[in-house]
Motif scaffolding. Structure first.
Motif, mmCIF file in Angstrom:
data_model
loop_
_atom_site.group_PDB
_atom_site.id
_atom_site.type_symbol
_atom_site.label_atom_id
_atom_site.label_comp_id
_atom_site.label_asym_id
_atom_site.label_seq_id
_atom_site.Cartn_x
_atom_site.Cartn_y
_atom_site.Cartn_z
ATOM 1 N N PHE A 218 0.841 -1.202 0.000
ATOM 2 C CA PHE A 218 0.000 0.000 0.000
ATOM 3 C C PHE A 218 0.874 1.251 0.000
ATOM 4 C CE2 PHE A 218 -2.128 3.494 2.098
ATOM 5 C CZ PHE A 218 -3.351 3.536 1.450
ATOM 6 N N LEU A 219 1.884 1.271 0.861
ATOM 7 C CA LEU A 219 2.760 2.436 0.938
ATOM 8 C C LEU A 219 3.560 2.630 -0.347
ATOM 9 C CD1 LEU A 219 3.994 2.153 4.621
ATOM 10 C CD2 LEU A 219 2.392 3.826 3.665
ATOM 11 N N HIS A 220 3.964 1.549 -0.981
ATOM 12 C CA HIS A 220 4.659 1.644 -2.262
ATOM 13 C C HIS A 220 3.767 2.329 -3.307
ATOM 14 C CE1 HIS A 220 7.065 0.510 -5.737
ATOM 15 N NE2 HIS A 220 5.959 0.017 -6.277
ATOM 16 N N ASP B 237 -5.452 9.469 -11.238
ATOM 17 C CA ASP B 237 -4.902 8.129 -11.336
ATOM 18 C C ASP B 237 -3.459 8.202 -11.816
ATOM 19 O OD1 ASP B 237 -5.016 5.361 -11.279
ATOM 20 O OD2 ASP B 237 -5.948 5.171 -13.234
ATOM 21 N N LEU B 238 -2.741 7.101 -11.626
ATOM 22 C CA LEU B 238 -1.370 6.976 -12.099
ATOM 23 C C LEU B 238 -1.255 5.731 -12.958
ATOM 24 C CD1 LEU B 238 1.708 7.602 -12.026
ATOM 25 C CD2 LEU B 238 1.813 6.234 -9.947
ATOM 26 N N ALA B 239 -0.730 5.879 -14.165
ATOM 27 C CA ALA B 239 -0.425 4.729 -15.008
ATOM 28 C C ALA B 239 0.922 4.187 -14.520
ATOM 29 C CB ALA B 239 -0.348 5.144 -16.467
ATOM 30 N N PRO B 240 0.950 2.983 -13.932
ATOM 31 C CA PRO B 240 2.152 2.536 -13.241
ATOM 32 C C PRO B 240 3.366 2.293 -14.139
ATOM 33 C CG PRO B 240 0.509 0.798 -13.287
ATOM 34 C CD PRO B 240 -0.137 2.022 -13.840
ATOM 35 N N LEU B 241 3.173 1.851 -15.350
ATOM 36 C CA LEU B 241 4.324 1.569 -16.205
ATOM 37 C C LEU B 241 4.942 2.835 -16.784
ATOM 38 C CD1 LEU B 241 3.103 -1.649 -18.041
ATOM 39 C CD2 LEU B 241 4.575 -1.461 -16.030
ATOM 40 N N SER B 242 4.101 3.764 -17.232
ATOM 41 C CA SER B 242 4.615 5.004 -17.812
ATOM 42 C C SER B 242 4.855 6.078 -16.750
ATOM 43 C CB SER B 242 3.634 5.545 -18.852
ATOM 44 O OG SER B 242 2.426 5.942 -18.227
ATOM 45 N N ASP C 57 -10.413 6.738 -3.346
ATOM 46 C CA ASP C 57 -10.472 5.281 -3.427
ATOM 47 C C ASP C 57 -9.622 4.622 -2.344
ATOM 48 O OD1 ASP C 57 -11.861 3.432 -4.884
ATOM 49 O OD2 ASP C 57 -10.232 3.062 -6.290
ATOM 50 N N ALA C 58 -8.492 5.207 -2.003
ATOM 51 C CA ALA C 58 -7.576 4.619 -1.027
ATOM 52 C C ALA C 58 -8.023 4.839 0.416
ATOM 53 C CB ALA C 58 -6.181 5.196 -1.216
ATOM 54 N N LEU D 161 -8.307 3.290 6.139
ATOM 55 C CA LEU D 161 -9.056 3.170 7.384
ATOM 56 C C LEU D 161 -9.065 1.726 7.908
ATOM 57 C CD1 LEU D 161 -12.063 5.543 6.635
ATOM 58 C CD2 LEU D 161 -10.186 5.911 8.256
ATOM 59 N N LEU D 162 -9.119 0.752 7.016
ATOM 60 C CA LEU D 162 -9.066 -0.648 7.433
ATOM 61 C C LEU D 162 -7.702 -1.040 7.959
ATOM 62 C CD1 LEU D 162 -11.083 -2.348 4.585
ATOM 63 C CD2 LEU D 162 -11.775 -2.114 6.969
#
Length: 66
Positions: free
Chosen positions: A19-21, A35-40, A57-58, A63-64
């Protein structure tokens, strides 16, 4: 049926680490966007103005984890 033993503390630490990553990647590369496109590593917005979808969304996951 034999049930496998699960190290809950280890699993929780792995989930927190992942999650932290993801959160740090979002903060570094896409802060203020939806949002973030993880590859680019490029930010993405769903509409003309950001709705900040990743932080929204996070929030339930965060909270959980507390």
């Amino acid at each position: 049926m034999e049930e496998k033993s699960v190290d809950k503390d280890k699993l929780a630490a792995e989930v927190k680490s992942e999650f932290l990553h993801a959160w740090r990647g979002y903060r570094q590369h896409a802060w203020g966007h939806d949002d973030l496109a993880p590859l680019s590593r490029k930010p993405h917005d769903w509409y003309a103005h950001s709705l900040l979808m990743t932080p929204v969304d996070a929030l339930d996951t965060l909270l959980l984890m507390v």
